[in-house]
Write a protein that holds these residues in place. Structure first.
Motif, PDB file in Angstrom:
ATOM      1  N   ARG A  84       0.862  -1.195   0.000  1.00  0.00           N
ATOM      2  CA  ARG A  84       0.000   0.000   0.000  1.00  0.00           C
ATOM      3  C   ARG A  84       0.885   1.227   0.000  1.00  0.00           C
ATOM      4  O   ARG A  84       1.770   1.377   0.838  1.00  0.00           O
ATOM      5  CB  ARG A  84      -0.889   0.025   1.252  1.00  0.00           C
ATOM      6  CG  ARG A  84      -1.717   1.301   1.408  1.00  0.00           C
ATOM      7  CD  ARG A  84      -2.513   1.268   2.701  1.00  0.00           C
ATOM      8  NE  ARG A  84      -1.671   1.360   3.873  1.00  0.00           N
ATOM      9  CZ  ARG A  84      -1.347   2.496   4.497  1.00  0.00           C
ATOM     10  NH1 ARG A  84      -1.801   3.650   4.037  1.00  0.00           N
ATOM     11  NH2 ARG A  84      -0.590   2.487   5.576  1.00  0.00           N
ATOM     12  N   SER A  95       5.794   2.278   1.143  1.00  0.00           N
ATOM     13  CA  SER A  95       4.745   1.279   0.969  1.00  0.00           C
ATOM     14  C   SER A  95       4.821   0.299   2.126  1.00  0.00           C
ATOM     15  O   SER A  95       5.893   0.081   2.701  1.00  0.00           O
ATOM     16  CB  SER A  95       4.867   0.553  -0.371  1.00  0.00           C
ATOM     17  OG  SER A  95       5.973  -0.304  -0.381  1.00  0.00           O
ATOM     18  N   GLN A 145      -6.805  -6.913   3.026  1.00  0.00           N
ATOM     19  CA  GLN A 145      -6.601  -5.949   1.952  1.00  0.00           C
ATOM     20  C   GLN A 145      -6.667  -4.543   2.542  1.00  0.00           C
ATOM     21  O   GLN A 145      -7.386  -4.291   3.517  1.00  0.00           O
ATOM     22  CB  GLN A 145      -7.701  -6.079   0.875  1.00  0.00           C
ATOM     23  CG  GLN A 145      -7.735  -7.410   0.161  1.00  0.00           C
ATOM     24  CD  GLN A 145      -6.734  -7.503  -0.960  1.00  0.00           C
ATOM     25  OE1 GLN A 145      -6.115  -6.514  -1.346  1.00  0.00           O
ATOM     26  NE2 GLN A 145      -6.571  -8.700  -1.512  1.00  0.00           N
ATOM     27  N   TRP A 146      -5.915  -3.615   1.936  1.00  0.00           N
ATOM     28  CA  TRP A 146      -5.968  -2.215   2.359  1.00  0.00           C
ATOM     29  C   TRP A 146      -7.177  -1.523   1.730  1.00  0.00           C
ATOM     30  O   TRP A 146      -7.453  -1.700   0.550  1.00  0.00           O
ATOM     31  CB  TRP A 146      -4.701  -1.477   1.925  1.00  0.00           C
ATOM     32  CG  TRP A 146      -3.435  -2.026   2.484  1.00  0.00           C
ATOM     33  CD1 TRP A 146      -2.503  -2.774   1.824  1.00  0.00           C
ATOM     34  CD2 TRP A 146      -2.946  -1.867   3.820  1.00  0.00           C
ATOM     35  NE1 TRP A 146      -1.460  -3.095   2.660  1.00  0.00           N
ATOM     36  CE2 TRP A 146      -1.701  -2.549   3.894  1.00  0.00           C
ATOM     37  CE3 TRP A 146      -3.432  -1.212   4.957  1.00  0.00           C
ATOM     38  CZ2 TRP A 146      -0.945  -2.599   5.062  1.00  0.00           C
ATOM     39  CZ3 TRP A 146      -2.665  -1.268   6.123  1.00  0.00           C
ATOM     40  CH2 TRP A 146      -1.450  -1.946   6.166  1.00  0.00           C
ATOM     41  N   GLY A 150      -6.847   3.759   3.831  1.00  0.00           N
ATOM     42  CA  GLY A 150      -5.650   3.284   4.524  1.00  0.00           C
ATOM     43  C   GLY A 150      -5.930   2.270   5.600  1.00  0.00           C
ATOM     44  O   GLY A 150      -4.987   1.705   6.170  1.00  0.00           O
ATOM     45  N   GLY A 199     -11.246   0.360  -3.399  1.00  0.00           N
ATOM     46  CA  GLY A 199     -10.850   0.471  -2.006  1.00  0.00           C
ATOM     47  C   GLY A 199     -11.880   0.045  -0.992  1.00  0.00           C
ATOM     48  O   GLY A 199     -11.734   0.334   0.198  1.00  0.00           O
TER      49      GLY A 199
END
Length: 398
Positions: A84, A95, A145-146, A150, A199
């Motif tokens: 991320r 990241s 998962q991001w 965030g 997202g």
């Protein structure tokens, strides 16, 4: 076909300790097809693979015609949240990845230019360094998962929900399938996989639609489902222990794990179409363009896998990674663990990195030199708001 042998550290499968519990040593034997290394080199990427029972995160890279594997200890490593992009406290682009375990989630940050200083110097072009851990308790973390904001979204299998994290709690329940009537640590439907869109969680996979404790086991051979998260509707069913739904190139992919198949699913009609088959129990799916990297496992000798089609010929099952051209359905290359590793859980592609190193929480057990990352003086001022000089002066005169 190349045969190689690699010593690595192993886990105590019965251990249930926290992050302070490292693992013991084991020997791992592996082989790979002739096309596996050239393919990784052509794509300019490396892989991170979690091994669950073996207690490892394996970094898989290729350079100068050679395959390079690195092993880092993470007890019962499960889901790996892919890189991320973000900015740190002083505005530096970084990241991060996350690795899920039985009691904690580890957060690792890209060390940037420090990668080339990790011993042996000049070997690596990407380094992920352990920075933090978050204690969730044993919630049976599966895929992660991001989110766009965030936050880390977690498939909380024990409580049959999707969760995020908050410093005041072990986890924050955010979504449950409509057929789950209460938040209870009972693994009712074996929620396990998650696909993100813009997202946000879009699809999840589950091994059943039971609302009873471990009720999914009654229909494991054909009770697996794909669920649309926003609506809560089951959009496809009839799968055998499915895992790893993914959205890629406008298609919905998933592993029909108990049948050893990579499939695409039409959420409108509920129809599934086979892309390719492979000789293992599938868990872990990642993409690089037209190439799908699929994790394969050998099934454990337990009642859970009784009656599962792929397990009818256990001798033919393989543990490793198969690379599939999902456009043509052709299997192109593979990496197989012949001994020392029996199960994989997750596979992630690290793009623009030929050799990635993971500097985990146990450098001694990983046979690595410790790495310390310390800010420069000007960075200290930025971090603490310019007050560091007074603090240092006071220390000197005490």
């Amino acid at each position: 076909m190349d045969n190689q042998q690699q010593p690595a550290a192993a886990s105590d499968d019965a251990a249930v300790g926290g992050p302070e519990r490292p693992t013991a040593m084991r020997e791992i034997n592996f082989r790979h097809s002739s096309k596996f290394v050239p393919l990784l080199e052509h794509l300019g990427c490396s892989l991170l693979v979690s091994t669950y029972a073996a207690g490892k995160v394996v970094s898989v890279g290729a350079c100068d015609g050679q395959l390079h594997l690195g092993f880092s200890n993470f007890q019962q490593a499960m889901g790996i949240a892919p890189p991320r992009q973000a900015s740190d406290a002083i505005g530096v682009k970084t990241s991060s990845i996350a690795v899920g375990g039985p009691n904690v989630i580890w957060f690792l940050r890209d060390g940037g230019s420090l990668a080339r200083q990790v011993d042996p110097a000049g070997t690596y072009d990407r380094a992920y360094l352990a920075r933090e851990s978050f204690v969730t308790g044993n919630i049976h973390v599966h895929e992660m998962q991001w989110g766009a904001d965030g936050q880390l979204w977690i498939v909380n299998t024990l409580f049959s929900c999707l969760s995020t994290l908050h410093e005041d709690f072990n986890f924050v329940p955010r979504w449950q399938p409509p057929f789950i009537t209460e938040l209870a640590p009972q693994d009712r439907c074996h929620l396990n996989g998650m696909a993100m869109e813009a997202g946000r969680p879009k699809y999840v996979s589950a091994l059943g639609t039971s609302d009873a404790a471990r009720g999914w086991r009654e229909h494991k051979s054909d009770g697996g489902v794909l669920i649309d998260v926003p609506s809560g509707q089951v959009v496809a069913g009839g799968f055998c222990m499915p895992h790893s739904p993914r959205l890629h190139d406008g298609k919905v992919f998933m592993l029909d794990s108990g049948r050893g198949k990579l499939v695409t699913v039409d959420p409108q009609s509920g129809q599934a179409e086979e892309v390719a088959s492979y000789p293992g129990y599938g868990r872990g799916l990642a993409f690089h363009g037209r190439y799908a990297f699929v994790g394969m496992s050998r099934a454990r000798e337990t009642s859970v896998f009784g009656g599962v089609p792929i397990c009818q010929d256990r001798a033919a099952m393989r543990c490793g990674i198969v690379v599939i051209d999902w456009v043509s359905g052709q299997s192109l290359a593979f990496l197989e663990f012949e001994s020392g590793v029996e199960e994989l859980f997750d596979v992630q592609v690290i793009q623009s990195s030929r050799r990635t190193v993971v500097c985990g929480p146990y450098p001694r057990e990983d046979q690595q030199l410790p790495v310390w990352v310390v800010p420069r003086g000007d960075q200290v001022d930025a971090i603490v708001g310019g007050a560091s000089g007074d603090c240092v002066q006071r220390k000197r005169t005490c």
